[in-house]
Design a protein around this motif. Structure first.
Motif, PDB file in Angstrom:
ATOM      1  N   ALA A   2      14.685 -37.186   1.720  1.00  0.00           N
ATOM      2  CA  ALA A   2      15.561 -37.454   0.457  1.00  0.00           C
ATOM      3  C   ALA A   2      16.003 -36.141  -0.234  1.00  0.00           C
ATOM      4  O   ALA A   2      14.876 -35.272  -0.225  1.00  0.00           O
ATOM      5  N   PRO A   3      17.176 -35.932  -0.961  1.00  0.00           N
ATOM      6  CA  PRO A   3      17.212 -34.616  -1.509  1.00  0.00           C
ATOM      7  C   PRO A   3      16.365 -34.502  -2.615  1.00  0.00           C
ATOM      8  O   PRO A   3      15.940 -35.528  -3.254  1.00  0.00           O
ATOM      9  N   LEU A   4      16.279 -33.311  -2.779  1.00  0.00           N
ATOM     10  CA  LEU A   4      15.330 -33.082  -4.075  1.00  0.00           C
ATOM     11  C   LEU A   4      15.869 -33.221  -5.292  1.00  0.00           C
ATOM     12  O   LEU A   4      17.317 -32.874  -5.349  1.00  0.00           O
ATOM     13  N   PRO A   5      15.393 -33.635  -6.472  1.00  0.00           N
ATOM     14  CA  PRO A   5      16.183 -33.686  -7.682  1.00  0.00           C
ATOM     15  C   PRO A   5      16.396 -32.333  -7.941  1.00  0.00           C
ATOM     16  O   PRO A   5      15.668 -31.250  -7.732  1.00  0.00           O
ATOM     17  N   ALA A   6      17.352 -32.197  -8.881  1.00  0.00           N
ATOM     18  CA  ALA A   6      17.690 -30.846  -9.432  1.00  0.00           C
ATOM     19  C   ALA A   6      16.851 -29.985 -10.201  1.00  0.00           C
ATOM     20  O   ALA A   6      16.484 -28.809  -9.803  1.00  0.00           O
ATOM     21  N   GLY A   7      15.712 -30.715 -10.838  1.00  0.00           N
ATOM     22  CA  GLY A   7      14.572 -30.016 -11.708  1.00  0.00           C
ATOM     23  C   GLY A   7      13.593 -29.506 -10.678  1.00  0.00           C
ATOM     24  O   GLY A   7      12.794 -28.805 -11.251  1.00  0.00           O
ATOM     25  N   ALA A   8      13.696 -30.200  -9.460  1.00  0.00           N
ATOM     26  CA  ALA A   8      12.458 -29.721  -8.379  1.00  0.00           C
ATOM     27  C   ALA A   8      12.780 -28.352  -7.913  1.00  0.00           C
ATOM     28  O   ALA A   8      12.056 -27.664  -7.358  1.00  0.00           O
ATOM     29  N   GLN A   9      14.098 -27.914  -7.585  1.00  0.00           N
ATOM     30  CA  GLN A   9      14.486 -26.850  -7.025  1.00  0.00           C
ATOM     31  C   GLN A   9      13.917 -25.518  -7.498  1.00  0.00           C
ATOM     32  O   GLN A   9      13.292 -24.740  -6.812  1.00  0.00           O
ATOM     33  N   PRO A  10      13.842 -25.093  -8.815  1.00  0.00           N
ATOM     34  CA  PRO A  10      13.453 -24.037  -9.419  1.00  0.00           C
ATOM     35  C   PRO A  10      11.612 -24.369  -9.437  1.00  0.00           C
ATOM     36  O   PRO A  10      11.114 -23.081  -8.983  1.00  0.00           O
ATOM     37  N   VAL A  11      11.182 -25.543  -9.104  1.00  0.00           N
ATOM     38  CA  VAL A  11       9.820 -25.288  -8.968  1.00  0.00           C
ATOM     39  C   VAL A  11       9.264 -25.025  -7.435  1.00  0.00           C
ATOM     40  O   VAL A  11       8.367 -24.285  -7.277  1.00  0.00           O
ATOM     41  N   LEU A  12      10.188 -25.524  -6.800  1.00  0.00           N
ATOM     42  CA  LEU A  12       9.868 -25.289  -5.306  1.00  0.00           C
ATOM     43  C   LEU A  12      10.130 -23.863  -4.904  1.00  0.00           C
ATOM     44  O   LEU A  12       9.125 -23.221  -4.107  1.00  0.00           O
TER      45      LEU A  12
END
Length: 97
Positions: free
Chosen positions: A18-28
């Motif tokens: 599944a695609p990552l939620p938008a908020g997870a992108q900076p954390v990743l």
């Protein structure tokens, strides 16, 4: 009762994620940026413990040629990890300045 045999997937592409939620992108992105530092600390600490163990053998005059090679390799790993951390300005992670 018969057991059904399920074939293993031929590649990882068979199981999409599944695609990552938008908020997870900076954390990743932060985690990916920190990974080389985490890896360098782990390598340094592991090699340091091994070097101490081998140095104890050397002090007891029980160091074999293979142990001496292992000690040299541990010291090389420590130097490489230290260089990585120094380049990032994070020697504090291994107790350095």
């Amino acid at each position: 009762m018969a057991t059904e045999i399920v074939q293993a997937p031929k590649s990882a592409e068979c199981a999409p994620t599944a695609p990552l939620p938008a908020g997870a992108q900076p954390v990743l992105a932060r985690l990916e940026a920190a990974f080389p530092l985490v890896q360098a600390v782990a390598v340094y600490e592991t090699a340091a413990v091994h070097a101490v163990q081998l140095a104890a053998l050397a002090e007891a005059d029980k160091l074999t040629d293979l142990d001496a090679d292992s000690l040299a390799h541990a010291e090389e790993l420590m130097a490489g990890a230290r260089a990585t951390l120094a380049a990032a300005g994070r020697l504090d992670l291994i107790g350095g300045e």
